[in-house]
Write an enzyme that holds these catalytic residues in place. Structure first.
Site, PDB file in Angstrom:
ATOM      1  N   GLY A 156       2.264   3.950  13.338  1.00  0.00           N
ATOM      2  CA  GLY A 156       3.155   2.662  13.519  1.00  0.00           C
ATOM      3  C   GLY A 156       2.401   2.038  14.888  1.00  0.00           C
ATOM      4  O   GLY A 156       2.316   0.792  14.954  1.00  0.00           O
ATOM      5  N   LYS A 210       0.841  -1.314  -0.062  1.00  0.00           N
ATOM      6  CA  LYS A 210       0.046  -0.057  -0.161  1.00  0.00           C
ATOM      7  C   LYS A 210       0.916   1.256   0.056  1.00  0.00           C
ATOM      8  O   LYS A 210       1.536   1.556   0.852  1.00  0.00           O
ATOM      9  CB  LYS A 210      -0.744   0.165   1.042  1.00  0.00           C
ATOM     10  CG  LYS A 210      -1.976   1.040   0.955  1.00  0.00           C
ATOM     11  CD  LYS A 210      -2.767   1.758   2.269  1.00  0.00           C
ATOM     12  CE  LYS A 210      -2.024   2.684   2.730  1.00  0.00           C
ATOM     13  NZ  LYS A 210      -2.213   4.068   2.007  1.00  0.00           N
ATOM     14  N   GLU A 261       9.131  16.047  16.012  1.00  0.00           N
ATOM     15  CA  GLU A 261       9.510  16.013  14.410  1.00  0.00           C
ATOM     16  C   GLU A 261       8.804  17.106  13.585  1.00  0.00           C
ATOM     17  O   GLU A 261       7.658  16.905  13.351  1.00  0.00           O
ATOM     18  CB  GLU A 261       9.302  14.429  13.989  1.00  0.00           C
ATOM     19  CG  GLU A 261       9.853  14.511  12.558  1.00  0.00           C
ATOM     20  CD  GLU A 261       9.663  13.066  12.262  1.00  0.00           C
ATOM     21  OE1 GLU A 261      10.933  12.525  11.607  1.00  0.00           O
ATOM     22  OE2 GLU A 261       8.764  12.231  12.279  1.00  0.00           O
ATOM     23  N   CYS A 290      12.986  11.032   7.823  1.00  0.00           N
ATOM     24  CA  CYS A 290      12.870  10.440   9.292  1.00  0.00           C
ATOM     25  C   CYS A 290      14.349  10.823   9.862  1.00  0.00           C
ATOM     26  O   CYS A 290      14.358  11.159  11.332  1.00  0.00           O
ATOM     27  CB  CYS A 290      12.462   9.273   9.414  1.00  0.00           C
ATOM     28  SG  CYS A 290      13.287   7.924   8.608  1.00  0.00           S
ATOM     29  N   GLU A 328       9.295   1.360  11.438  1.00  0.00           N
ATOM     30  CA  GLU A 328      10.439   2.533  11.244  1.00  0.00           C
ATOM     31  C   GLU A 328       9.825   3.700  11.234  1.00  0.00           C
ATOM     32  O   GLU A 328       8.980   4.371  10.304  1.00  0.00           O
ATOM     33  CB  GLU A 328      11.142   2.185   9.998  1.00  0.00           C
ATOM     34  CG  GLU A 328      12.460   2.881   9.986  1.00  0.00           C
ATOM     35  CD  GLU A 328      12.411   4.317   9.551  1.00  0.00           C
ATOM     36  OE1 GLU A 328      12.567   5.324  10.290  1.00  0.00           O
ATOM     37  OE2 GLU A 328      12.432   4.441   8.338  1.00  0.00           O
ATOM     38  N   SER A 384       4.645   7.579  10.657  1.00  0.00           N
ATOM     39  CA  SER A 384       4.622   8.365  11.962  1.00  0.00           C
ATOM     40  C   SER A 384       4.680   7.373  12.900  1.00  0.00           C
ATOM     41  O   SER A 384       4.237   6.201  12.777  1.00  0.00           O
ATOM     42  CB  SER A 384       3.442   9.318  12.055  1.00  0.00           C
ATOM     43  OG  SER A 384       2.319   8.592  12.038  1.00  0.00           O
TER      44      SER A 384
END
Length: 486
Positions: A235, A177, A388, A287, A253, A231
C-alpha cells in the site's frame, strides 16, 4: 471439466500477453498446478489503460444515465449468481477456500454488492446551494476517469466487487489486476461483465505480477485513481508510485490486528466462540480477523475453554469437502510464515493451549494445512500481539480492568476493526467510542450489510469500501456558480 482462460481481457477482447512470462497457479489443497496464464507486462498495462481512457473519453459508459449503468450492474450480478457454483469451484481450487464458503459467503456477497450499487445508481443526488435571487450554486459529482484496482487473493471476487461496484456505477473505466494466486476467477468475472453489456474497454482484466503489472499500474500517468487492498508495505509502495508519477489518488485498505474485548458481564460462550471463529475463519486469512482476544481476568479461564472448543470444531479438511470448516492456507510459503510467527511467540513466552506449531496432515500427505491455534500468556509487547499473522492463530491477552483493555486494544499500529462484548448499554457506547478502529462490532463479529462503510485508520489505511460513501473515492466534485441575468 472447468476451462481455464489463459489470455488477458483488454478493450473487450481476449489477447495474449506481450511477454512470455507465465503465472503458474498452485492449489494449496494438494500443491498441484491448477493452470498457467499469461502475465501482463508494463506494455500490456499501457494497452489496457489506453483502452480504459478511450472508453471513458468517448462516453460509451460515463455518458449513460445512472439508471442505465445501474441496470447493467444488476444484470452483471444475476449472471454471477447463475454461474456461482463454477466460480466458487475456481476460487476453491485457486486458494483452498472451502467450496461451501466460496459459494454461500463469497459469491453471495459479490451478488449482493453489485446489486446494491446497481440499485442506488440513480439515487445519489447532486446539491443546489442556497444563494441570493441573482445566482445559482450547484455541486455536482462526476466520474474520476480511469481507475486501477489491485485486489487480494483472500476474498478475491468480494474485494473486486467492492471496488467495481462504486467505480463502475459512478461512470469510470477500470483496469483490474487480480492477485497472482487468483487470475482465473477474475478472468471469468470479466467475461460475465461483457455478457452483461458492459461496453468494451470499460473493464479490463490483467493477471500479472505485483512488481511488474502492479507497479506499472501504480505509476501510469493516465490512471486517475488507484484502489488497493493488501499489505501495508505494498500500500505504501502505491503511495510512493503515485507521488513519483502523476499524484493519482491512492485508496489503501491494508492490514489489521483486530482486538476483541470481552468484559465479565458479556455472554461468555458467545463472545469466546465468535471471537475464535472470527480469528480462524478462512484459515485466519482476513485483514479484519479477531486475532487478539482481550479478556478480563475474572472470566479468562472460561473464555479460553470455549475458544479451544471452537478451535477443535474448526479442524481443516479438503476444501472440496462440502462440510470442511477450514481449508489450507494459501501456499507453502504462507504456511511457513504462520508457523514461524507461532514458534516465535512460544520462544517469547506464550503457551500453546490448543493446536501445534507444526503443519497438519489431513490424511493426504499434501497441502498447506495448519490447525487453528490458541496461544495463552501473550503480552502486548510480544511480536504475535503486534504483527499480522494472516493465519489461524488466536492470541489471548488478559487484562485487569476496562481501561487496560482499551489500552491493549489500541496498542498496535493497526486500526481496521475491533469488537466489544458486554451487556452493559453504557459500556457498549463508551468503550466502543474509545476503540480506535474503522469498524467496531458490539456483541457480534463481521456483521453489517452493504450500507455500512468498511475501512481503517492508522496503518490500516484510509478511505472506505462499501456503502454510498465508497462512491466518493471514484468521483470528482464540481462547484458551479451561475449568475442569473436580470
Amino acid at each position: 471439466a472447468l476451462g481455464w482462460r489463459t489470455e488477458l481481457l483488454v478493450n473487450g477482447r481476449w489477447v495474449a500477453a506481450r511477454s512470455d512470462d507465465q503465472l503458474s497457479v498452485v492449489s494449496p489443497r494438494d500443491n498441484s498446478v491448477v493452470g498457467c496464464v499469461g502475465a501482463a507486462s508494463a506494455e500490456d498495462v499501457d494497452d489496457a489503460v489506453r483502452a480504459a481512457r478511450a472508453a471513458f473519453d468517448d462516453g460509451r459508459w460515463a455518458d449513460r444515465t445512472p439508471s442505465e449503468r445501474g441496470r447493467t450492474l444488476i444484470r452483471f450480478a444475476s449472471l454471477i449468481e447463475r454461474d456461482a457454483e463454477e466460480l466458487a469451484l475456481r476460487i476453491s481450487l485457486e486458494v483452498g477456500k472451502p467450496v461451501r464458503d466460496a459459494l454461500q459467503v463469497e459469491l453471495a456477497a459479490v451478488v449482493r454488492c453489485l446489486r446494491w450499487y446497481g440499485e442506488i445508481a440513480d439515487k445519489i443526488t447532486d446539491e443546489t446551494l442556497p444563494t441570493g435571487p441573482d445566482s445559482l450554486g450547484l455541486v455536482t459529482r462526476g466520474p474520476a476517469g480511469g481507475v486501477g484496482a489491485v485486489v487480494p487473493w483472500n476474498f478475491p471476487l468480494t474485494m473486486t466487487a467492492w471496488k467495481l461496484g462504486p467505480a463502475l456505477v459512478a461512470g469510470n473505466s477500470v483496469v483490474l489486476k487480480p492477485a497472482e494466486q487468483t487470475p482465473f476467477s477474475a478472468l471469468e468475472l470479466g467475461a460475465l461483465a461483457l455478457e452483461a453489456g458492459l461496453p468494451e474497454g470499460v473493464l479490463n482484466v490483467l493477471p500479472g505480477r505485483g512488481p511488474v503489472a502492479g507497479e506499472a499500474l501504480g505509476r501510469h500517468p493516465d490512471v486517475d485513481v488507484l484502489t488497493f487492498t493488501g499489505s501495508v508495505a505494498v500500500g505504501r509502495a502505491f503511495q510512493r508510485y503515485a507521488a513519483e508519477s502523476n499524484g493519482k489518488r491512492v485508496w489503501p485498505e491494508l492490514g489489521g490486528k483486530s482486538g476483541s474485548v470481552i468484559l465479565p458481564d458479556a455472554d461468555i460462550e458467545k463472545a469466546a466462540r465468535t471471537t475464535a471463529w472470527g480469528c480462524f475463519y478462512n484459515s485466519g486469512q482476513m485483514c479484519s480477523a479477531s486475532s487478539r482476544l482481550i479478556v478480563h481476568r475474572d472470566v479468562a479461564d472460561e473464555v479460553v475453554a470455549f475458544a479451544v472448543a471452537e478451535a477443535e470444531r474448526m479442524t481443516p479438511a479438503d476444501p472440496l469437502d462440502w462440510d470442511a470448516p477450514l481449508g489450507p492456507v494459501v501456499s507453502e510459503h504462507a504456511l511457513e510464515r504462520v508457523l514461524a510467527h507461532a514458534r516465535r511467540a512460544v520462544e517469547q513466552g506464550a503457551t500453546v493451549a490448543y493446536g501445534s506449531v507444526d503443519r497438519y496432515d489431513i490424511g493426504t500427505g499434501t497441502g498447506a494445512y495448519v490447525r487453528p491455534m490458541v496461544l495463552t500468556g501473550v503480552t502486548p509487547d510480544m511480536s504475535i500481539a503486534q504483527e499480522e499473522v494472516f493465519g489461524p492463530v488466536l492470541s489471548v491477552l488478559v487484562v485487569n480492568d476496562v481501561d487496560e483493555a482499551v489500552r491493549v486494544a489500541n496498542d498496535t499500529r493497526f486500526g481496521l476493526a475491533a469488537a466489544l462484548w458486554t451487556n452493559d448499554l453504557s459500556a457498549a457506547h463508551r468503550v466502543s467510542r474509545r476503540l480506535r478502529a474503522g469498524t467496531v462490532w458490539v456483541n457480534c463479529f463481521e456483521e453489517g450489510g452493504m450500507s455500512l462503510p468498511f475501512g481503517g485508520v492508522k496503518a490500516s489505511g484510509f478511505g472506505r469500501d462499501k456503502g454510498a460513501h465508497a462512491m466518493d473515492k471514484y468521483s470528482d466534485m464540481k462547484s458551479t456558480w451561475i449568475e442569473l441575468a436580470q
